[in-house]
Design an enzyme around this catalytic site. Structure first.
Site, mmCIF file in Angstrom:
data_model
loop_
_atom_site.group_PDB
_atom_site.id
_atom_site.type_symbol
_atom_site.label_atom_id
_atom_site.label_comp_id
_atom_site.label_asym_id
_atom_site.label_seq_id
_atom_site.Cartn_x
_atom_site.Cartn_y
_atom_site.Cartn_z
ATOM 1 N N ASP A 36 -1.788 4.552 -30.297
ATOM 2 C CA ASP A 36 -0.507 4.128 -29.718
ATOM 3 C C ASP A 36 0.199 5.289 -29.022
ATOM 4 O O ASP A 36 1.256 5.101 -28.433
ATOM 5 C CB ASP A 36 0.418 3.570 -30.817
ATOM 6 C CG ASP A 36 0.077 2.132 -31.182
ATOM 7 O OD1 ASP A 36 -0.809 1.566 -30.524
ATOM 8 O OD2 ASP A 36 0.690 1.585 -32.114
ATOM 9 N N ASP A 296 5.722 -6.593 18.356
ATOM 10 C CA ASP A 296 4.793 -6.235 17.275
ATOM 11 C C ASP A 296 5.008 -7.125 16.065
ATOM 12 O O ASP A 296 4.072 -7.645 15.471
ATOM 13 C CB ASP A 296 4.996 -4.771 16.857
ATOM 14 C CG ASP A 296 4.447 -3.811 17.894
ATOM 15 O OD1 ASP A 296 3.385 -4.117 18.446
ATOM 16 O OD2 ASP A 296 5.082 -2.785 18.144
ATOM 17 N N GLY A 431 -4.934 -8.513 14.515
ATOM 18 C CA GLY A 431 -5.827 -9.102 15.505
ATOM 19 C C GLY A 431 -7.269 -9.206 15.062
ATOM 20 O O GLY A 431 -7.584 -9.696 13.984
ATOM 21 N N MET A 432 -8.155 -8.706 15.924
ATOM 22 C CA MET A 432 -9.597 -8.805 15.696
ATOM 23 C C MET A 432 -10.155 -7.505 15.134
ATOM 24 O O MET A 432 -11.356 -7.229 15.250
ATOM 25 C CB MET A 432 -10.297 -9.132 17.024
ATOM 26 C CG MET A 432 -9.876 -10.459 17.624
ATOM 27 S SD MET A 432 -10.626 -11.832 16.762
ATOM 28 C CE MET A 432 -12.238 -11.828 17.521
#
Length: 510
Positions: A36, A296, A431-432
């Site tokens: 503990d 953006d 995006g991609m």
């Protein structure tokens, strides 16, 4: 008590130790078995401080079980009193040592007769409360102890400071960006011509607690710790408090208006107006307001996110995503089950569904079902995100070392709005990006993640099906993988082949 390999909020004694080790010259003694006593290691590793953690473990071993704990505990208190000369020694059991049902208050009373330090027993029910509730209770107990002591001795000064002043309550060790938030709150108050009277517990001295009533009001930035103390000070000393978390542009402005209200109540003939300050900060200092209207940020409109964390951070981030950045929140949740009502009230209307749980598997299954574009959560949600290939921004404790940054990263105030806007924007895959990396190769050599999130799954993907999955663009791969696994489970299939993938596709489009 339950066995788990991940807990969002730790056991009660961790909360008590966090408060005790936040104060200066306070020592904590933990009455506990070996195992503990991991707090020292955890704090030394995570908190970027030079001082040793002021916590001693009074180990419950076979000798203690045979003879009783009193002698050992009292000896440890007296030894630390002589070695460290602390102002206060806090004794706390753990949920394990509480099973012994010992009268620890009797040990404290006995040690107090020979100790030069003040000695108190943490008044916490270790079976009923978690780390955050215990921290809140322990802070209130320490504040109450010293204010009542000063009142008995006639040394309590309740005269207000000449200039407007505030106490900041709830900044403490191992908190999420607490040190940075504290600096930002001090700067915010300084801009409003409000002096900081005391910051507790972080870096505060228990000897200075009797000066708390000199402040005009208390500022409690987080619900998890400090609220009980603020309520106690309001009830017994008539001190108003502000508990609106200044996170995000809207809530920071609301917090400042609350501060204005309390200051004007005390000086009605010389009213202050903070609206010009709010306007200037929102339009020119914080970049988040114009960024949220930029092209953006408009790319994120309609994207879906999931939020999970402590009540304060999860509620604030949910409102920022929905209200300030136009992002749809598929689900928001908290592990603070004791604060469920407040949490639901705060996020109502800003999300599709609400989840309150301290079981990480429920959170993982919810994320897998919703398939968000990004996750905002704790360290555990970061792990879940990696397994599901979903980006994750960390917004709440519990966290690991990378969220104890050396640089200035507040989440509160106007500088905090910039940090949060950055975190949110950078968490989404743009995006991609992934697909282009896969088409043109580059240096991205990561393999497809074919592990399912559920821990009880027995599905396996063969080599050919993994290659086929790899050909699928990253932004839809996760969805196809989950649909295929769902089809396999429904048809009691344990090994996924290319044929199974096509069968799943046909079944879905049928």
């Amino acid at each position: 008590m339950k066995l788990a390999y991940w807990m969002y909020a730790g056991p009660a004694h961790i909360g008590t130790l966090r408060v005790a080790s936040s104060f200066k010259n306070v020592h904590a003694i933990m009455h506990a078995p070996l195992g503990d006593d991991y707090f020292n290691v955890m704090r030394s590793m995570l908190e970027r401080e030079r001082d040793f953690t002021p916590v001693t473990a009074s180990i419950v071993d076979r000798h203690v079980l045979a003879r009783g704990s009193q002698e050992k505990v009292v000896d440890n208190i007296n030894r630390k009193d002589k070695e460290e000369r602390p102002d206060l020694i806090v004794l706390t059991p753990t949920c394990t040592s509480s099973i012994l049902q010992e009268d620890l208050q009797n040990f404290v009373d006995r040690a107090s007769t020979t100790s030069n330090s003040d000695v108190i027993l943490a008044d916490v029910n270790h079976y009923r409360v978690n780390e955050l509730q215990a921290a809140d209770r322990t802070l209130e107990q320490v504040v109450r102890y010293y204010l009542e002591k000063a009142r008995r001795q006639g040394t309590l000064d309740q005269s207000l400071t000449k200039e407007p002043s505030a106490n900041i309550i709830g900044i403490f060790t191992l908190g999420f960006h607490n040190q940075h938030d504290c600096r930002e709150l001090k700067r915010l108050l300084q801009d409003l011509n409000i002096k900081v009277n005391k910051v507790i517990p972080e870096g505060g001295s228990v000897k200075d607690l009797q000066s708390l009533p000199k402040a005009w009001f208390n500022l409690v930035p987080y619900r998890e710790i400090g609220l009980m103390t603020a309520i106690y000070l309001e009830k017994n000393f008539g001190m108003p408090y502000v508990s609106i978390t200044p996170m995000g542009i809207v809530d920071t402005a609301e917090c400042i208006r609350q501060i204005q209200k309390h200051v004007n109540n005390l000086i009605p003939n010389k009213k202050v107006d903070y609206e010009p300050y709010i306007d200037q900060q929102t339009r020119f200092v914080s970049q988040a307001a114009w960024f949220s209207r930029s092209i953006d940020c408009q790319n994120l409109t309609g994207k879906k996110a999931v939020v999970f964390g402590d009540a304060t951070h999860a509620a604030s981030i949910t409102r920022i995503l929905a209200r300030e950045m136009g992002i749809r929140v598929g689900c928001t949740g908290t592990y603070c089950k004791h604060d469920t009502e407040w949490f639901k009230e705060q996020v109502q209307g800003f999300c599709d569904e609400i989840l309150t749980t301290d079981d990480h598997t429920e959170v993982g299954d919810m994320i897998a079902r919703i398939e968000p574009s990004a996750i905002f959560g704790t360290q555990m949600e970061r792990h879940i995100g990696k397994r599901l290939d979903i980006p994750c921004g960390v917004i709440s404790s519990p966290v690991h070392i990378q969220n104890f940054p050396l640089g200035y990263r507040p989440f509160l105030g106007y500088e905090g709005t910039n940090q949060i806007a950055d975190l949110i924007y950078n968490s989404f895959t743009l995006g991609m990006e992934d697909h282009l990396l896969e088409i043109f190769g580059g240096h991205d050599t990561k393999e497809v993640i074919t592990k399912s999130l559920s821990t009880d799954t027995d599905l396996t993907w063969n080599y050919e099906s993994q290659l086929e999955l790899n050909k699928i663009p990253g932004f839809v791969r996760g969805k196809i993988k989950r649909n295929t696994e769902k089809f396999a489970r429904q048809n009691n299939i344990t090994t996924i082949t290319v044929e199974i993938m096509y069968a799943a596709k046909e079944a879905l489009s049928a």
